[in-house]
Design a protein around this motif. Structure first.
Motif, PDB file in Angstrom:
ATOM      1  N   LEU A  32       0.822  -1.209   0.000  1.00 55.44           N
ATOM      2  CA  LEU A  32       0.000   0.000   0.000  1.00 55.44           C
ATOM      3  C   LEU A  32       0.855   1.257   0.000  1.00 55.44           C
ATOM      4  CD1 LEU A  32      -2.892  -0.998   2.435  1.00 55.44           C
ATOM      5  CD2 LEU A  32      -2.810  -1.138  -0.051  1.00 55.44           C
ATOM      6  N   TYR A 211      -7.901  -1.774   9.239  1.00 53.06           N
ATOM      7  CA  TYR A 211      -7.138  -0.597   8.801  1.00 53.06           C
ATOM      8  C   TYR A 211      -6.773  -0.719   7.325  1.00 53.06           C
ATOM      9  CZ  TYR A 211      -3.056   2.368   8.087  1.00 53.06           C
ATOM     10  OH  TYR A 211      -2.149   3.260   7.571  1.00 53.06           O
ATOM     11  N   ARG A 214      -9.846  -0.469   4.952  1.00 49.73           N
ATOM     12  CA  ARG A 214     -10.303   0.916   4.783  1.00 49.73           C
ATOM     13  C   ARG A 214      -9.332   1.702   3.896  1.00 49.73           C
ATOM     14  NH1 ARG A 214     -13.869   4.200   7.404  1.00 49.73           N
ATOM     15  NH2 ARG A 214     -14.331   2.529   8.893  1.00 49.73           N
ATOM     16  N   LYS A 215      -8.035   1.503   4.125  1.00 46.06           N
ATOM     17  CA  LYS A 215      -7.047   2.227   3.323  1.00 46.06           C
ATOM     18  C   LYS A 215      -7.092   1.784   1.867  1.00 46.06           C
ATOM     19  CE  LYS A 215      -2.303   3.814   3.300  1.00 46.06           C
ATOM     20  NZ  LYS A 215      -1.101   4.041   4.079  1.00 46.06           N
ATOM     21  N   SER A 218      -9.904   3.515   0.099  1.00 50.31           N
ATOM     22  CA  SER A 218      -9.630   4.927  -0.202  1.00 50.31           C
ATOM     23  C   SER A 218      -8.631   5.076  -1.343  1.00 50.31           C
ATOM     24  CB  SER A 218      -9.107   5.631   1.049  1.00 50.31           C
ATOM     25  OG  SER A 218      -7.856   5.096   1.455  1.00 50.31           O
TER      26      SER A 218
END
Length: 247
Positions: A32, A211, A214-215, A218
């Motif tokens: 990520l 976490y 969700r990332k 986005s």
């Protein structure tokens, strides 16, 4: 170490879960973190588009496969899917031509041919949009299912260890009675250690999963913006290619 060994045989799968969970968390941090910012993403898109327009699809595929990061992965997936769509389009070329002739004979003139071409373009655009979304999910969401699985099975393994420990303790009581606390200490220790270990693994795994999920959601929007733009470039290049082949 003595405390961990007191957990018994189930500490082995719990230890494996802990190592895998840590590995997946580190891997997601690295992956990520490779998602480019808008300026870098724009530069990567322009480089891929320039290669596509100037040198063709094969060169663009080589350019994307040689690059790193999620955008190159999405662009390469789009190129592969677009190549498949072009093969399918060529296979149905005779059928589409007959439909256009039938429409022209029915009095539609060139409007029938135009409508068929627009339908082909719309279908290809829809397929490329779906491929963009799927490629983004595959890249950003990889390993998240495994991380979530670890978070779910670790407490279950701990619970299994608790049950086995209590069985051991009751068996010891049945044999030696309740006069000596040391008799049941081993079983109770196993029950508590496995429960604590399972929860210690599950809590950070579930937190990390939430976490990263969700990332990933986005960040996927940023990939889709440039993926859709590259899909449009592919359609333009495909139309030019079909125009040259017809000429």
């Amino acid at each position: 170490m003595e405390t961990l060994l007191a957990g018994g045989i189930l500490m082995i799968p719990l230890g494996i879960c802990a190592l895998l969970g840590l590995a997946f968390i580190i891997e997601r941090f690295v992956v990520l973190g490779k998602v480019p910012d808008d300026e870098t993403a724009q530069a990567e898109f322009e480089a891929a588009e320039r290669t596509l327009m100037n040198e063709g699809q094969v060169a663009a595929a080589q350019h994307c496969n040689a690059g790193e990061g999620p955008l190159n992965f999405v662009f390469a997936s789009l190129l592969k899917r677009f190549d498949t769509l072009m093969i399918e389009l060529r296979e149905f070329k005779d059928t589409n031509e007959r439909l256009a002739q039938m429409a022209e004979q029915a009095g539609a003139g060139s409007l029938g041919n135009f409508m068929i071409q627009q339908k082909e373009l719309s279908d290809m655009k829809e397929e490329l949009v779906l491929e963009t979304e799927e490629a983004g999910k595959n890249y950003l969401g990889k390993s998240l299912v495994l991380l979530n699985t670890i978070g779910n099975i670790a407490p279950l393994l701990g619970l299994l260890g608790t049950i086995l420990g209590m069985i051991t303790a009751f068996e010891a009581i049945a044999v030696a009675g309740t006069g000596d606390p040391k008799v049941v200490a081993g079983g109770i220790s196993q029950a508590l250690v496995t429960t604590a270990t399972g929860l210690s693994i599950a809590i950070p795994a579930i937190v990390a999963y939430r976490y990263f999920a969700r990332k990933a959601d986005s960040l996927r929007g940023r990939l889709e913006v440039y993926g859709h733009a590259f899909a449009n470039a592919l359609l333009v290049a495909g139309q030019s290619q079909m125009g040259r082949s017809e000429a």
